[in-house]
Scaffold this active site. Structure first.
Site, PDB file in Angstrom:
ATOM      1  N   LYS A 165       0.833  -1.198   0.000  1.00 31.79           N
ATOM      2  CA  LYS A 165       0.000   0.000   0.000  1.00 31.79           C
ATOM      3  C   LYS A 165       0.869   1.251   0.000  1.00 31.79           C
ATOM      4  O   LYS A 165       1.935   1.286   0.657  1.00 31.79           O
ATOM      5  CB  LYS A 165      -0.891   0.012   1.241  1.00 31.79           C
ATOM      6  CG  LYS A 165      -1.874  -1.154   1.302  1.00 31.79           C
ATOM      7  CD  LYS A 165      -2.878  -1.085   0.182  1.00 31.79           C
ATOM      8  CE  LYS A 165      -3.928  -2.175   0.313  1.00 31.79           C
ATOM      9  NZ  LYS A 165      -4.835  -2.186  -0.856  1.00 31.79           N
ATOM     10  N   ASP A 194      -0.386   0.165  -4.416  1.00 27.56           N
ATOM     11  CA  ASP A 194      -1.832   0.415  -4.453  1.00 27.56           C
ATOM     12  C   ASP A 194      -2.143   1.629  -3.592  1.00 27.56           C
ATOM     13  O   ASP A 194      -1.879   1.633  -2.390  1.00 27.56           O
ATOM     14  CB  ASP A 194      -2.551  -0.830  -3.899  1.00 27.56           C
ATOM     15  CG  ASP A 194      -4.069  -0.715  -3.987  1.00 27.56           C
ATOM     16  OD1 ASP A 194      -4.570   0.338  -4.430  1.00 27.56           O
ATOM     17  OD2 ASP A 194      -4.741  -1.700  -3.618  1.00 27.56           O
ATOM     18  N   GLU A 220      -1.749   1.023  -8.735  1.00 26.98           N
ATOM     19  CA  GLU A 220      -3.170   0.635  -8.661  1.00 26.98           C
ATOM     20  C   GLU A 220      -4.021   1.724  -8.021  1.00 26.98           C
ATOM     21  O   GLU A 220      -3.623   2.324  -7.016  1.00 26.98           O
ATOM     22  CB  GLU A 220      -3.245  -0.654  -7.826  1.00 26.98           C
ATOM     23  CG  GLU A 220      -4.632  -1.167  -7.560  1.00 26.98           C
ATOM     24  CD  GLU A 220      -4.588  -2.566  -6.927  1.00 26.98           C
ATOM     25  OE1 GLU A 220      -3.621  -3.317  -7.189  1.00 26.98           O
ATOM     26  OE2 GLU A 220      -5.500  -2.909  -6.166  1.00 26.98           O
ATOM     27  N   GLU A 246     -11.259  -2.550  -9.227  1.00 24.81           N
ATOM     28  CA  GLU A 246     -11.985  -3.064  -8.066  1.00 24.81           C
ATOM     29  C   GLU A 246     -13.129  -2.141  -7.651  1.00 24.81           C
ATOM     30  O   GLU A 246     -14.002  -2.560  -6.894  1.00 24.81           O
ATOM     31  CB  GLU A 246     -11.036  -3.327  -6.887  1.00 24.81           C
ATOM     32  CG  GLU A 246     -10.446  -2.087  -6.284  1.00 24.81           C
ATOM     33  CD  GLU A 246      -9.524  -2.390  -5.106  1.00 24.81           C
ATOM     34  OE1 GLU A 246      -8.349  -2.679  -5.360  1.00 24.81           O
ATOM     35  OE2 GLU A 246      -9.977  -2.348  -3.962  1.00 24.81           O
ATOM     36  N   ASP A 269     -13.476  -7.393 -10.237  1.00 25.10           N
ATOM     37  CA  ASP A 269     -13.684  -8.283  -9.089  1.00 25.10           C
ATOM     38  C   ASP A 269     -14.974  -9.065  -9.356  1.00 25.10           C
ATOM     39  O   ASP A 269     -16.052  -8.479  -9.482  1.00 25.10           O
ATOM     40  CB  ASP A 269     -13.821  -7.398  -7.836  1.00 25.10           C
ATOM     41  CG  ASP A 269     -14.102  -8.190  -6.569  1.00 25.10           C
ATOM     42  OD1 ASP A 269     -14.848  -9.183  -6.630  1.00 25.10           O
ATOM     43  OD2 ASP A 269     -13.601  -7.781  -5.500  1.00 25.10           O
ATOM     44  N   HIS A 296      -9.273  -8.466  -8.832  1.00 25.16           N
ATOM     45  CA  HIS A 296      -9.191  -8.096  -7.431  1.00 25.16           C
ATOM     46  C   HIS A 296      -9.636  -9.281  -6.559  1.00 25.16           C
ATOM     47  O   HIS A 296     -10.707  -9.845  -6.757  1.00 25.16           O
ATOM     48  CB  HIS A 296     -10.117  -6.895  -7.201  1.00 25.16           C
ATOM     49  CG  HIS A 296     -10.160  -6.395  -5.792  1.00 25.16           C
ATOM     50  ND1 HIS A 296     -11.325  -6.387  -5.049  1.00 25.16           N
ATOM     51  CD2 HIS A 296      -9.208  -5.886  -4.993  1.00 25.16           C
ATOM     52  CE1 HIS A 296     -11.080  -5.864  -3.861  1.00 25.16           C
ATOM     53  NE2 HIS A 296      -9.794  -5.565  -3.787  1.00 25.16           N
TER      54      HIS A 296
HETATM   55 MG   LIG Z   1      -6.578  -2.466  -4.497  1.00 24.14          MG
END
Ligand SMILES: [Mg+2]
Length: 362
Positions: A165, A194, A220, A246, A269, A296
């Site tokens: 992240k 992400d 992302e 996602e 997703d 996802h």
């Molecule tokens: Mg993500």
């Protein structure tokens, strides 16, 4: 063959560890599971998950509005049923509607696979036997030592691609964390970051430029999903592939990203886009643009979808966030040495452990 009953349950499942990113802190999941039975004895199950909210609304939509369109139908008529379900709730917008369609659509495909005796990945196209998997860390809250320990754990389990992240208020802190991970994994392991919608387009161009020397495999969700023009601007400005999906819910939304040149990798997703029927349409749409799919989460089902299509890139295995890891399946479905192999049993092969689920029933 006719569908004779549909039963839908809601479960609130505490997570083994909190999952934290730049915009959310998660301590429990909701699962909405629909079980379909047919007149010849074949049964199937499908599900959607939420980030802790909305489960009751999804269950009510299925029971009150959608199930009547499925009862009495032939489960092989997946397109006819899908069309009716979308029309039934098309005036509600896409998000909640697609979550409610997913359990039914996934259960239908499970029934079809079992009825013909074939696993899902073969039923949908049978393109390959296995796909690469990446270790995905929901690690925004971890300090650098804990972050590196988690990433080392991914390497030890055989992953050759890892995700972390970003989106800290201080851009230099992100750079320090990503650099530390790059140092640990070396130059050849793929590294994705992400941002979970944290930035504006201008901020994202600045952040991506700062991170670019660290050789990222993709960036992302840098921006809110509505800002398609911002994604296109970012993509033109930096040489890092942009991954989104996602937070998108239908093929029409993905089509707009593709038409706008706003995406490099699609992360649809299966539980958020309304199930397998819609996911396959998105995958084929992306194929027409030569764009690959990296769905996802939902590892246990995504691995079958990726093996079914030609443009399957890689599956995501979230540390602490899969139905296998939460002990909810009769047979766990996990990657081995960084590879994902779809279940071999007919249907999608994801069989919930009803006893384990019972204690989380709402
Ligand atoms: Mg993500």
């Amino acid at each position: 063959m006719k569908i004779t009953s549909i039963e839908t349950g809601l479960y609130r499942v505490p997570l083994a560890e909190p999952l934290v990113d730049s915009t959310i802190r998660l301590t429990e999941w909701e699962l909405v599971i629909s079980r379909i039975r047919t007149d010849n004895g074949v049964a199937g199950a499908g599900w959607a998950y939420t980030l802790g909210t909305g489960g009751r609304a999804i269950r009510a939509l299925i029971e009150d509005t959608l199930a009547p369109f499925v009862l009495g139908q032939d489960p092989f008529h997946t397109e006819r049923i899908n069309e009716r379900l979308w029309w039934a709730i098309s005036r509600m917008g896409t998000g909640l509607a697609s979550f409610a369609i997913a359990p039914l659509d996934i259960a239908l495909w499970d029934v079809v696979g079992k009825a013909v005796g074939r696993p899902l990945w073969e039923l949908l196209g049978g393109c390959r036997e296995r796909v690469p998997v990446y270790g995905s860390g929901i690690n925004f809250h971890l300090d650098i030592d804990a972050l590196l320990k988690q990433i080392q754990g991914f390497l030890d389990r055989g992953y050759r691609a890892v995700k972390m992240k970003v989106g800290k208020p201080d851009p230099e802190e992100d750079v320090d964390r990503v650099r530390a991970v790059r140092r640990l994994i070396g130059p050849r392991v793929a590294l994705m970051v992400d941002a979970n919608l944290a930035w504006t387009a201008a901020e994202a161009v600045k952040r991506a430029t700062m991170l670019q020397p660290l050789n990222l495999y993709w960036l992302e969700e840098p921006l809110p999903p509505q800002d398609i023009g911002g994604h296109a601007r970012l993509r033109a400005a930096v040489p890092i592939p942009i991954a989104v999906g996602e937070s998108l819910y239908t093929k029409h939304e993905f089509a707009e990203y593709l038409r706008s040149g706003a995406v490099d990798i699609i992360q649809a997703d299966v539980c958020r886009v309304g199930g397998i029927s819609e996911w396959m349409k998105i995958a084929h749409l992306a194929h027409a643009w030569d764009i690959q799919m990296a769905p996802h989460v939902v590892y246990e089902l995504s691995v079958s979808l990726l093996c079914a299509v030609q443009n399957g890139l890689i599956a995501e295995m979230v540390s602490g966030g899969s139905v296998s890891e939460l002990g909810l399946l009769v047979e766990t479905i996990r990657p081995e040495d960084g590879w994902g192999v779809p279940p071999k049993r007919p249907g999608h092969g994801v069989v919930f452990d009803e006893q384990a689920l019972a204690r989380y029933a709402v």
